[in-house]
Design a protein around this motif. Structure first.
Motif, short mmCIF file in Angstrom:
data_model
loop_
_atom_site.label_atom_id
_atom_site.label_comp_id
_atom_site.label_asym_id
_atom_site.label_seq_id
_atom_site.Cartn_x
_atom_site.Cartn_y
_atom_site.Cartn_z
N VAL A 121 -21.20 -8.69 8.86
CA VAL A 121 -20.60 -9.46 7.77
C VAL A 121 -21.51 -10.62 7.38
CG1 VAL A 121 -18.72 -11.06 7.25
CG2 VAL A 121 -18.21 -8.83 8.20
N GLN A 122 -21.67 -10.83 6.08
CA GLN A 122 -22.50 -11.91 5.57
C GLN A 122 -21.68 -12.79 4.63
OE1 GLN A 122 -25.66 -12.50 6.48
NE2 GLN A 122 -25.68 -10.72 7.83
N LEU A 123 -22.00 -14.08 4.68
CA LEU A 123 -21.34 -15.03 3.79
C LEU A 123 -22.31 -15.42 2.68
CD1 LEU A 123 -19.65 -17.34 6.45
CD2 LEU A 123 -18.65 -15.40 5.25
N PRO A 124 -21.83 -15.71 1.47
CA PRO A 124 -20.40 -15.79 1.10
C PRO A 124 -19.84 -14.51 0.51
CG PRO A 124 -21.72 -16.71 -0.64
CD PRO A 124 -22.70 -16.25 0.41
N GLN A 125 -20.67 -13.47 0.34
CA GLN A 125 -20.21 -12.29 -0.39
C GLN A 125 -19.02 -11.61 0.28
OE1 GLN A 125 -23.26 -12.87 0.71
NE2 GLN A 125 -24.26 -11.09 1.64
N ASP A 126 -19.04 -11.51 1.62
CA ASP A 126 -17.92 -10.87 2.30
C ASP A 126 -16.68 -11.76 2.34
OD1 ASP A 126 -18.97 -8.31 2.99
OD2 ASP A 126 -20.27 -9.27 4.45
N ALA A 127 -16.88 -13.07 2.26
CA ALA A 127 -15.72 -13.96 2.17
C ALA A 127 -14.99 -13.76 0.85
CB ALA A 127 -16.17 -15.41 2.32
N VAL A 128 -15.76 -13.54 -0.21
CA VAL A 128 -15.15 -13.26 -1.51
C VAL A 128 -14.41 -11.93 -1.46
CG1 VAL A 128 -15.64 -12.81 -3.95
CG2 VAL A 128 -16.91 -14.59 -2.73
N ARG A 129 -15.01 -10.95 -0.80
CA ARG A 129 -14.36 -9.64 -0.67
C ARG A 129 -13.08 -9.74 0.16
NH1 ARG A 129 -15.42 -5.04 2.61
NH2 ARG A 129 -17.06 -6.19 3.70
N ALA A 130 -13.11 -10.57 1.20
CA ALA A 130 -11.91 -10.75 2.03
C ALA A 130 -10.80 -11.45 1.25
CB ALA A 130 -12.26 -11.57 3.27
N LYS A 131 -11.18 -12.37 0.38
CA LYS A 131 -10.18 -13.06 -0.44
C LYS A 131 -9.51 -12.10 -1.40
CE LYS A 131 -9.61 -17.24 -3.22
NZ LYS A 131 -10.31 -18.40 -3.83
N ASN A 133 -9.05 -8.96 -0.68
CA ASN A 133 -8.33 -7.97 0.13
C ASN A 133 -7.64 -8.65 1.30
OD1 ASN A 133 -9.44 -5.17 -1.01
ND2 ASN A 133 -11.17 -6.58 -0.87
N PRO A 134 -6.60 -9.43 1.04
CA PRO A 134 -5.95 -10.19 2.13
C PRO A 134 -5.29 -9.31 3.18
CG PRO A 134 -4.64 -10.28 0.11
CD PRO A 134 -5.94 -9.64 -0.26
N GLN A 140 -10.80 -9.69 7.56
CA GLN A 140 -10.40 -11.09 7.71
C GLN A 140 -10.88 -11.64 9.06
OE1 GLN A 140 -8.98 -12.86 5.33
NE2 GLN A 140 -8.65 -11.15 3.93
N ALA A 141 -10.75 -10.84 10.10
CA ALA A 141 -11.19 -11.28 11.43
C ALA A 141 -12.71 -11.45 11.47
CB ALA A 141 -10.74 -10.27 12.49
N GLN A 142 -13.43 -10.53 10.87
CA GLN A 142 -14.89 -10.61 10.89
C GLN A 142 -15.40 -11.81 10.10
OE1 GLN A 142 -15.66 -6.56 9.43
NE2 GLN A 142 -16.59 -6.07 11.40
N VAL A 143 -14.79 -12.07 8.95
CA VAL A 143 -15.21 -13.21 8.13
C VAL A 143 -14.94 -14.52 8.87
CG1 VAL A 143 -14.69 -14.51 6.04
CG2 VAL A 143 -15.03 -12.04 5.92
N ARG A 144 -13.76 -14.63 9.49
CA ARG A 144 -13.46 -15.86 10.23
C ARG A 144 -14.41 -16.03 11.41
NH1 ARG A 144 -9.56 -19.79 10.85
NH2 ARG A 144 -8.33 -19.02 9.09
N ALA A 145 -14.76 -14.93 12.07
CA ALA A 145 -15.70 -15.02 13.19
C ALA A 145 -17.07 -15.47 12.70
CB ALA A 145 -15.82 -13.67 13.89
N ARG A 146 -17.51 -14.94 11.56
CA ARG A 146 -18.81 -15.36 11.00
C ARG A 146 -18.78 -16.83 10.61
NH1 ARG A 146 -23.53 -14.18 11.90
NH2 ARG A 146 -22.94 -11.97 11.77
N GLN A 147 -17.68 -17.29 10.04
CA GLN A 147 -17.56 -18.70 9.66
C GLN A 147 -17.61 -19.60 10.89
OE1 GLN A 147 -13.86 -18.46 7.52
NE2 GLN A 147 -14.86 -18.21 5.53
N ALA A 148 -16.91 -19.19 11.95
CA ALA A 148 -16.91 -19.99 13.18
C ALA A 148 -18.30 -20.02 13.81
CB ALA A 148 -15.90 -19.41 14.17
N LEU A 149 -18.97 -18.88 13.83
CA LEU A 149 -20.31 -18.82 14.41
C LEU A 149 -21.30 -19.64 13.60
CD1 LEU A 149 -22.16 -17.62 16.58
CD2 LEU A 149 -22.49 -15.64 15.09
N ASP A 150 -21.23 -19.55 12.28
CA ASP A 150 -22.14 -20.33 11.43
C ASP A 150 -21.91 -21.83 11.61
OD1 ASP A 150 -23.19 -17.99 10.54
OD2 ASP A 150 -22.36 -18.09 8.51
N ALA A 151 -20.66 -22.22 11.82
CA ALA A 151 -20.37 -23.64 12.04
C ALA A 151 -21.01 -24.13 13.34
CB ALA A 151 -18.86 -23.86 12.08
#
Length: 244
Positions: A121-131, A133-134, A140-151
């Protein structure tokens, strides 16, 4: 003692086993369980008994109850959350990352678990896709994991940059006053500076050779040497002889 806890767990287990536990009820049970955790101090028991329960809905209720309490210093909590990062239920993985984020957990095992869950999963394109497809729990889990790891990686980069700035500031201070007044180092520094100035002055006053193009006796192009000195500013031109 803790009768309310046992009754609540029994009620949740019965509904879950009958497939009658709705999402709204999950939220209500998580809120009620969080209140019990705060009042009766049973956070460690919840982590030990419910985080690895056979039914995924009970596991998710327990994870969200701990998140609501903010009791992140419970023994064994991090290990239990790491197990939930590879849970068969995607929403449980999502909620486990959520708790890790709020608890500000970090470490090699935490980052490895987040990296495995995030996958490609890559940001931000997959975050837009997750938004868009709620209902896609895994995304959703992969995007949140990527956001946490990037932070976490960003925090490391900021710390490294701050350390570099501090080092540069230290060197800058040393360059301003590298030696104390009257010390051997200060006298050697002054001597080297004087030598540089003398060498620069000698270089500027020395003879410099340049060349200009002229025509030889046979009409062929040749070059004449021109000598000039920076001190006198005078030039002298000597015609070049025939090389033949």
């Amino acid at each position: 003692m803790q009768i309310r806890y046992r009754m609540l767990v029994f009620k949740m287990s019965r509904l879950a086993s009958q497939n009658k536990l709705t999402a709204v009820q999950e939220i209500g049970f998580a809120t009620e369980l969080a209140e019990l955790v705060v009042k009766e101090g049973i956070a460690e028991r919840v982590v030990q008994e419910l985080f690895d329960d056979d039914h995924p809905q009970l596991r998710r209720i327990a994870v969200n109850a701990i998140r609501r309490t903010g009791r992140f210093d419970v023994p064994g909590l991090q290990a239990a959350l790491l197990r939930r990062l590879s849970d068969a239920e995607p929403w449980l993985r999502h909620d486990a990352v959520w708790v890790i984020q709020e608890a500000a957990m970090d470490g090699g095992l935490v980052r490895a678990g987040l990296r495995r869950l995030a996958g490609t999963v890559q940001l931000p394109q997959d975050a837009v896709r997750a938004k868009s497809n709620p209902g896609d729990a895994l995304l959703q889990a992969q995007v949140r994991a990527r956001q946490a790891l990037d932070a976490l990686l960003k925090k490391d980069a900021q710390a490294a940059l701050a350390a570099l700035r501090a080092t540069l500031a230290t060197f800058a201070a040393l360059n301003q006053e590298p030696y104390g007044t009257g010390t051997v180092g200060q006298m050697n520094l002054a001597r080297r500076e004087l030598q540089r100035r003398m060498a620069k002055r000698a270089l500027s006053s020395s003879t410099r050779l340049t060349f200009r193009r002229v025509e030889g006796p046979d009409g062929k192009a040749a070059f004449a040497e021109t000598a000039s000195t920076a001190r006198s500013g005078q030039t002298s031109d000597d015609a070049a002889g025939d090389p033949s």
